[in-house]
Design a protein around this motif. Structure first.
Motif, PDB file in Angstrom:
ATOM      1  N   UNK A   1       0.834  -1.201   0.000  1.00  0.00           N
ATOM      2  CA  UNK A   1       0.000   0.000   0.000  1.00  0.00           C
ATOM      3  C   UNK A   1       0.874   1.257   0.000  1.00  0.00           C
ATOM      4  N   UNK A   2       1.947   1.245   0.774  1.00  0.00           N
ATOM      5  CA  UNK A   2       2.880   2.383   0.771  1.00  0.00           C
ATOM      6  C   UNK A   2       3.497   2.560  -0.608  1.00  0.00           C
ATOM      7  N   UNK A   3       3.797   1.453  -1.294  1.00  0.00           N
ATOM      8  CA  UNK A   3       4.309   1.515  -2.660  1.00  0.00           C
ATOM      9  C   UNK A   3       3.295   2.188  -3.582  1.00  0.00           C
ATOM     10  N   UNK A   4       2.047   1.775  -3.475  1.00  0.00           N
ATOM     11  CA  UNK A   4       0.972   2.380  -4.271  1.00  0.00           C
ATOM     12  C   UNK A   4       0.898   3.886  -4.009  1.00  0.00           C
ATOM     13  N   UNK A   5       0.932   4.271  -2.736  1.00  0.00           N
ATOM     14  CA  UNK A   5       0.884   5.694  -2.392  1.00  0.00           C
ATOM     15  C   UNK A   5       2.095   6.443  -2.937  1.00  0.00           C
ATOM     16  N   UNK A   6       3.256   5.812  -2.892  1.00  0.00           N
ATOM     17  CA  UNK A   6       4.463   6.430  -3.437  1.00  0.00           C
ATOM     18  C   UNK A   6       4.340   6.669  -4.938  1.00  0.00           C
ATOM     19  N   UNK A   7       3.735   5.714  -5.629  1.00  0.00           N
ATOM     20  CA  UNK A   7       3.503   5.875  -7.074  1.00  0.00           C
ATOM     21  C   UNK A   7       2.549   7.046  -7.310  1.00  0.00           C
ATOM     22  N   UNK A   8       1.532   7.161  -6.481  1.00  0.00           N
ATOM     23  CA  UNK A   8       0.596   8.283  -6.607  1.00  0.00           C
ATOM     24  C   UNK A   8       1.295   9.616  -6.336  1.00  0.00           C
ATOM     25  N   UNK A   9       2.219   9.649  -5.392  1.00  0.00           N
ATOM     26  CA  UNK A   9       2.982  10.873  -5.122  1.00  0.00           C
ATOM     27  C   UNK A   9       3.772  11.267  -6.364  1.00  0.00           C
ATOM     28  N   UNK A  10       4.385  10.282  -7.010  1.00  0.00           N
ATOM     29  CA  UNK A  10       5.142  10.556  -8.244  1.00  0.00           C
ATOM     30  C   UNK A  10       4.207  11.094  -9.338  1.00  0.00           C
ATOM     31  N   UNK A  11       2.990  10.555  -9.415  1.00  0.00           N
ATOM     32  CA  UNK A  11       2.025  11.039 -10.395  1.00  0.00           C
ATOM     33  C   UNK A  11       1.671  12.504 -10.137  1.00  0.00           C
ATOM     34  N   UNK A  12       1.506  12.847  -8.863  1.00  0.00           N
ATOM     35  CA  UNK A  12       1.199  14.237  -8.507  1.00  0.00           C
ATOM     36  C   UNK A  12       2.341  15.145  -8.954  1.00  0.00           C
ATOM     37  N   UNK A  13       3.571  14.721  -8.708  1.00  0.00           N
ATOM     38  CA  UNK A  13       4.742  15.525  -9.096  1.00  0.00           C
ATOM     39  C   UNK A  13       4.802  15.745 -10.598  1.00  0.00           C
ATOM     40  N   UNK A  14       4.426  14.726 -11.369  1.00  0.00           N
ATOM     41  CA  UNK A  14       4.535  14.799 -12.819  1.00  0.00           C
ATOM     42  C   UNK A  14       3.336  15.497 -13.475  1.00  0.00           C
ATOM     43  N   UNK A  15       2.219  15.596 -12.746  1.00  0.00           N
ATOM     44  CA  UNK A  15       0.999  16.165 -13.318  1.00  0.00           C
ATOM     45  C   UNK A  15       1.095  17.687 -13.414  1.00  0.00           C
TER      46      UNK A  15
END
Length: 156
Positions: free
Chosen positions: A30-44
């Protein structure tokens, strides 16, 4: 003079570490999933970024990561304590050594947080690398841990 630990406690305590580690593995994913979402926010950019920010993935990732760190340290120590109580020794093998390495890796990974908060990309990439290795080791630990539990059950 130390008080004797009841046999039932000694027997059933052997299953605390494996149960905790499976919960911890799920939290790690779940932390991995959240980390991926954080990266998506940075790239958006634009409206997409505004919408993703509402998810507060960075806060959730930090909170779950902190919980994973605490549980891994406590779970690693607990597993060694229970093994020692039940056997009078630790079994130094790949499961123990990988688990100790994982505990050190997650501590180093978490220690990079202040640098990441200040925008250090080297810390982000190191954090990601360590945690990808950690997830891989965790998957292997799950398999070797099940084998250990099967051996314990066969001796009951």
């Amino acid at each position: 003079m130390s008080p004797a630990i009841p046999e039932a406690v000694k027997v059933w305590s052997q299953f605390f570490h494996p149960a905790l580690m499976w919960v911890l593995f799920a939290l790690t994913l779940y932390a991995l999933y959240l980390g991926i979402k954080v990266r998506q926010v940075r790239a958006a950019a634009g409206d997409e970024k505004k919408e993703l920010i509402k998810g507060k993935f960075n806060v959730k990732h930090f909170q779950i990561g902190s919980l994973v760190l605490a549980l891994m340290v406590v779970g690693s120590i607990g597993g060694m304590v229970v093994t020692y109580i039940n056997n009078g020794k630790l079994f130094v093998g790949s499961h123990l050594l990988a688990g100790l390495g994982m505990t050190g890796m997650i501590a180093v990974s978490a220690s990079l947080s202040p640098f990441m908060q200040k925008g250090a990309n080297w810390a982000r990439y190191t954090h990601i690398f360590l945690n990808v290795v950690l997830v891989g080791l965790f998957a292997w630990q799950a398999v070797s841990g099940v084998q250990i539990v099967q051996r314990i059950i066969s001796k009951m």
